[in-house]
Motif scaffolding. Structure first.
Motif, PDB file in Angstrom:
ATOM      1  N   MET A  23      41.219  40.262  56.047  1.00 55.92           N
ATOM      2  CA  MET A  23      40.977  41.680  56.280  1.00 55.92           C
ATOM      3  C   MET A  23      40.134  42.287  55.171  1.00 55.92           C
ATOM      4  SD  MET A  23      41.259  44.243  58.215  1.00 55.92           S
ATOM      5  CE  MET A  23      42.457  43.659  59.413  1.00 55.92           C
ATOM      6  N   ARG A  24      40.473  41.956  53.939  1.00 59.21           N
ATOM      7  CA  ARG A  24      39.719  42.508  52.823  1.00 59.21           C
ATOM      8  C   ARG A  24      38.276  42.009  52.836  1.00 59.21           C
ATOM      9  NH1 ARG A  24      41.784  41.301  46.834  1.00 59.21           N
ATOM     10  NH2 ARG A  24      40.710  39.320  47.214  1.00 59.21           N
ATOM     11  N   SER A  25      38.107  40.724  53.161  1.00 62.72           N
ATOM     12  CA  SER A  25      36.761  40.142  53.231  1.00 62.72           C
ATOM     13  C   SER A  25      35.950  40.797  54.340  1.00 62.72           C
ATOM     14  CB  SER A  25      36.842  38.636  53.466  1.00 62.72           C
ATOM     15  OG  SER A  25      37.516  37.997  52.407  1.00 62.72           O
ATOM     16  N   GLY A 301      29.750  47.245  47.401  1.00 69.35           N
ATOM     17  CA  GLY A 301      31.067  46.873  47.932  1.00 69.35           C
ATOM     18  C   GLY A 301      31.453  45.468  47.517  1.00 69.35           C
ATOM     19  N   ILE A 302      30.485  44.541  47.550  1.00 74.19           N
ATOM     20  CA  ILE A 302      30.745  43.160  47.125  1.00 74.19           C
ATOM     21  C   ILE A 302      31.134  43.128  45.651  1.00 74.19           C
ATOM     22  CG2 ILE A 302      29.661  40.906  46.726  1.00 74.19           C
ATOM     23  CD1 ILE A 302      30.184  41.341  49.643  1.00 74.19           C
ATOM     24  N   MET A 303      30.420  43.870  44.819  1.00 67.83           N
ATOM     25  CA  MET A 303      30.705  43.886  43.383  1.00 67.83           C
ATOM     26  C   MET A 303      32.101  44.435  43.113  1.00 67.83           C
ATOM     27  SD  MET A 303      28.470  45.606  40.297  1.00 67.83           S
ATOM     28  CE  MET A 303      28.661  47.264  40.924  1.00 67.83           C
ATOM     29  N   ASN A 304      32.453  45.505  43.810  1.00 68.82           N
ATOM     30  CA  ASN A 304      33.780  46.094  43.602  1.00 68.82           C
ATOM     31  C   ASN A 304      34.889  45.120  43.966  1.00 68.82           C
ATOM     32  OD1 ASN A 304      32.736  48.507  42.693  1.00 68.82           O
ATOM     33  ND2 ASN A 304      32.746  49.480  44.706  1.00 68.82           N
ATOM     34  N   ILE A 305      34.747  44.454  45.112  1.00 70.24           N
ATOM     35  CA  ILE A 305      35.807  43.553  45.553  1.00 70.24           C
ATOM     36  C   ILE A 305      35.883  42.324  44.668  1.00 70.24           C
ATOM     37  CG2 ILE A 305      34.642  42.020  47.218  1.00 70.24           C
ATOM     38  CD1 ILE A 305      37.952  43.922  47.736  1.00 70.24           C
ATOM     39  N   MET A 306      34.732  41.887  44.124  1.00 73.92           N
ATOM     40  CA  MET A 306      34.748  40.740  43.207  1.00 73.92           C
ATOM     41  C   MET A 306      35.410  41.109  41.889  1.00 73.92           C
ATOM     42  SD  MET A 306      33.667  38.202  44.870  1.00 73.92           S
ATOM     43  CE  MET A 306      33.655  37.060  43.489  1.00 73.92           C
ATOM     44  N   SER A 311      40.376  40.490  38.576  1.00 70.10           N
ATOM     45  CA  SER A 311      41.623  41.041  38.017  1.00 70.10           C
ATOM     46  C   SER A 311      42.839  40.346  38.617  1.00 70.10           C
ATOM     47  CB  SER A 311      41.700  42.545  38.288  1.00 70.10           C
ATOM     48  OG  SER A 311      40.634  43.227  37.667  1.00 70.10           O
ATOM     49  N   GLU A 312      42.809  40.100  39.934  1.00 72.43           N
ATOM     50  CA  GLU A 312      43.949  39.459  40.596  1.00 72.43           C
ATOM     51  C   GLU A 312      44.121  38.002  40.173  1.00 72.43           C
ATOM     52  OE1 GLU A 312      43.189  39.914  44.731  1.00 72.43           O
ATOM     53  OE2 GLU A 312      44.029  41.951  44.844  1.00 72.43           O
ATOM     54  N   ARG A 313      43.033  37.356  39.836  1.00 69.14           N
ATOM     55  CA  ARG A 313      43.085  35.918  39.547  1.00 69.14           C
ATOM     56  C   ARG A 313      42.905  35.613  38.067  1.00 69.14           C
ATOM     57  NH1 ARG A 313      38.537  34.295  43.672  1.00 69.14           N
ATOM     58  NH2 ARG A 313      38.836  32.179  42.838  1.00 69.14           N
ATOM     59  N   THR A 314      43.251  36.571  37.236  1.00 70.61           N
ATOM     60  CA  THR A 314      43.080  36.385  35.794  1.00 70.61           C
ATOM     61  C   THR A 314      43.894  35.190  35.276  1.00 70.61           C
ATOM     62  OG1 THR A 314      42.666  38.746  35.482  1.00 70.61           O
ATOM     63  CG2 THR A 314      43.321  37.499  33.536  1.00 70.61           C
ATOM     64  N   ARG A 315      45.153  35.084  35.717  1.00 71.93           N
ATOM     65  CA  ARG A 315      45.991  33.958  35.269  1.00 71.93           C
ATOM     66  C   ARG A 315      45.414  32.623  35.751  1.00 71.93           C
ATOM     67  NH1 ARG A 315      51.014  34.567  33.324  1.00 71.93           N
ATOM     68  NH2 ARG A 315      51.729  32.660  34.355  1.00 71.93           N
ATOM     69  N   PRO A 396      30.775  40.614  37.887  1.00 70.45           N
ATOM     70  CA  PRO A 396      32.145  40.087  37.943  1.00 70.45           C
ATOM     71  C   PRO A 396      32.238  38.623  37.498  1.00 70.45           C
ATOM     72  CG  PRO A 396      31.640  41.337  39.923  1.00 70.45           C
ATOM     73  CD  PRO A 396      30.379  41.202  39.183  1.00 70.45           C
ATOM     74  N   ALA A 397      31.223  37.808  37.852  1.00 72.46           N
ATOM     75  CA  ALA A 397      31.252  36.390  37.477  1.00 72.46           C
ATOM     76  C   ALA A 397      31.178  36.233  35.960  1.00 72.46           C
ATOM     77  CB  ALA A 397      30.101  35.655  38.147  1.00 72.46           C
ATOM     78  N   MET A 398      30.335  37.022  35.309  1.00 72.99           N
ATOM     79  CA  MET A 398      30.236  36.958  33.847  1.00 72.99           C
ATOM     80  C   MET A 398      31.513  37.445  33.194  1.00 72.99           C
ATOM     81  SD  MET A 398      26.294  38.183  33.156  1.00 72.99           S
ATOM     82  CE  MET A 398      26.465  38.001  31.381  1.00 72.99           C
ATOM     83  N   LYS A 399      32.138  38.461  33.790  1.00 78.18           N
ATOM     84  CA  LYS A 399      33.415  38.953  33.243  1.00 78.18           C
ATOM     85  C   LYS A 399      34.476  37.861  33.315  1.00 78.18           C
ATOM     86  CE  LYS A 399      36.986  42.466  33.931  1.00 78.18           C
ATOM     87  NZ  LYS A 399      37.443  43.613  34.740  1.00 78.18           N
ATOM     88  N   ALA A 400      34.497  37.127  34.461  1.00 74.19           N
ATOM     89  CA  ALA A 400      35.485  36.057  34.618  1.00 74.19           C
ATOM     90  C   ALA A 400      35.229  34.923  33.638  1.00 74.19           C
ATOM     91  CB  ALA A 400      35.456  35.534  36.051  1.00 74.19           C
ATOM     92  N   SER A 401      33.947  34.572  33.428  1.00 81.44           N
ATOM     93  CA  SER A 401      33.617  33.432  32.560  1.00 81.44           C
ATOM     94  C   SER A 401      33.896  33.729  31.092  1.00 81.44           C
ATOM     95  CB  SER A 401      32.149  33.044  32.743  1.00 81.44           C
ATOM     96  OG  SER A 401      31.293  34.068  32.278  1.00 81.44           O
ATOM     97  N   ARG A 402      33.942  35.015  30.715  1.00 85.20           N
ATOM     98  CA  ARG A 402      34.134  35.385  29.308  1.00 85.20           C
ATOM     99  C   ARG A 402      35.593  35.681  28.958  1.00 85.20           C
ATOM    100  NH1 ARG A 402      28.952  39.522  28.902  1.00 85.20           N
ATOM    101  NH2 ARG A 402      27.320  37.902  28.850  1.00 85.20           N
ATOM    102  N   LEU A 403      36.478  35.563  29.930  1.00 87.63           N
ATOM    103  CA  LEU A 403      37.887  35.839  29.650  1.00 87.63           C
ATOM    104  C   LEU A 403      38.448  34.835  28.637  1.00 87.63           C
ATOM    105  CD1 LEU A 403      39.390  36.649  33.176  1.00 87.63           C
ATOM    106  CD2 LEU A 403      39.109  38.240  31.267  1.00 87.63           C
ATOM    107  N   ASP A 404      39.249  35.358  27.724  1.00 86.29           N
ATOM    108  CA  ASP A 404      39.936  34.490  26.763  1.00 86.29           C
ATOM    109  C   ASP A 404      41.109  33.803  27.465  1.00 86.29           C
ATOM    110  OD1 ASP A 404      42.343  34.342  24.575  1.00 86.29           O
ATOM    111  OD2 ASP A 404      40.374  33.905  23.682  1.00 86.29           O
TER     112      ASP A 404
END
Length: 412
Positions: A23-25, A301-306, A311-315, A396-404
């Motif tokens: 649904m979200r997709s 919209g794509i950027m927001n959902i990514m 955030s949801e998949r940080t762990r 969003p991809a760069m934010k994910a790749s830079r997470l500690d």
């Protein structure tokens, strides 16, 4: 080989994420679906309209040229109608003087009363033409014979009529050999010519009653009536050469000085075809560019959902980094997810637009009966979708790749 396998695994993972969050997709890709659908429908409609208009041009004749009297705008007071009108001798020598022309005929048109039995039509279009008219106009004689040079030389009172004239004057289905009165003169019908439909955009519309008579016969009836010349070029692309040759010939015939304006006009169908093609291409680009703005909305919209997905998949990201996943692998994963999401929306948009476009073809009397989806528009739309995914998924991809990884694993 490893890179290809990693890329395939990432695509499969991206499709899995889309499926898990169906649904979200779907809501996320809605902007892309609408954008691609709008682009394809707009481009197809413009292209279909262009094809329809070009078909109308072709029906008239792509190599058609007209020469006609025209009052000069530069010095209208110096010229009278008698001075600018065309005369038969100008038509007589034009073909020999203009090598780009294939055939020509002067045309003398006027309105006159036509009578058959007790049926009278007050104002019927009468056209005096020469035998070359058949080659130029390309209209079939469905019954009887063509007008001949003997009819012209002897000024015979013979004529063609079209199907509309047969219906309006209530003649027999084969009127060849019968007589009609044209302006109180008795004319023998020697042939029936097909009725040629002309688009309203060229001044046509509903078919009219037409009567064609030899040119010299028409001159005895309307000696002071204005005439024009209708010709064809040997090839459509020779229209510029033909116009230059005709202009030089007409100026010489009329003894115009170098500074004098032209007292005649020369127009060719092909020049309008070329102009319309340029205008059509311009409108296609502008329409496509305007509708492409909706891709920007879809991309946001794509950027927001990514960003939400990161955030949801940080762990998950922290865990993957903890077991050795490099930042570029994480970047690629989320970038591919964004691109796959956009392309999936693009494919759905294409299916939607194809349904609409082919539905238009079945609308009765639609001016877009030739509507079709250009292949380049499909490729360009999918390329724009991929580009939108890359551009708006990069953040969003760069934010994910830079997470500690340690901070990511602590994330709740």
């Amino acid at each position: 080989m490893i890179i290809i396998r990693l890329l395939l695994q990432t695509v499969v993972l991206a499709l899995g994420q889309i499926w898990v969050n169906k649904m979200r997709s779907a809501l996320t890709t809605l902007g892309i679906i609408i954008a691609v659908g709008s682009i394809i429908i707009t481009v197809a409609a413009v292209d279909g309209l262009k094809s329809s208009v070009l078909k109308q041009f072709t029906s008239i004749g792509a190599n058609r040229v007209w020469v006609f009297p025209r009052m000069p705008r530069e010095a209208p007071g110096r010229y009278t109608w008698r001075k600018i009108r065309m005369v038969p001798r100008e038509a007589d020598g034009m073909l020999a003087a203009c090598p780009s022309l294939q055939a020509l005929t002067p045309v003398l048109g006027f309105g006159a009363e036509v009578q058959f039995g007790d049926r009278v039509e007050k104002t019927v279009q009468i056209q005096g033409v020469r035998p070359a008219w058949h080659d130029i106009e390309n209209r079939l004689v469905t019954q009887g014979r063509q007008l001949s040079s003997i009819d012209e030389e002897e000024r015979r009172q013979v004529c063609y009529v079209n199907d509309k004239a047969i219906a309006e004057l209530r003649m027999d289905t084969n009127p060849v050999g019968t007589y009609i009165l044209v302006d109180k003169r008795r004319f023998l019908i020697v042939g029936v010519v097909e009725t040629k439909a002309v688009s309203p955009m060229f001044g046509g519309g509903e078919a009219q009653t037409e009567v064609f008579i030899p040119f010299e016969t028409a001159r005895t009836m309307r000696i002071d009536q204005g005439l024009y010349i209708m010709a064809t070029t040997k090839q459509p692309e020779l229209y510029e050469d033909a116009k230059a040759e005709i202009r030089a010939y007409m100026r010489r015939m009329r003894e115009l000085a170098p500074g004098d304006p032209d007292s005649f006009g020369v127009e060719a169908i092909e020049q309008y075809v070329e102009q319309f093609k340029k205008i059509g291409a311009f409108f296609t680009i502008i329409a496509g560019a305007l509708v492409s703005i909706s891709l920007l909305v879809g991309g946001i919209g794509i950027m927001n959902i990514m960003l939400v997905s990161v955030s949801e998949r940080t762990r998950e990201i922290g865990l993957r980094k903890a077991v050795g996943a490099r930042p570029e692998v994480i970047l690629t994963q989320f970038l591919v997810e964004a691109v796959v999401l956009c392309i999936t929306g693009g494919i759905i948009g294409l299916l939607f637009s194809y349904t609409i476009v082919y539905g238009i073809k079945f609308i009765p009397n639609s001016p877009l009966e030739d509507v079709n989806v250009p292949f380049w528009a499909v490729i360009l739309s999918l390329a724009f979708c991929a580009g939108t995914g890359l551009i708006f998924g990069m953040g969003p991809a760069m934010k994910a790749s830079r997470l500690d990884p340690i901070e990511a694993l602590r994330h709740e």
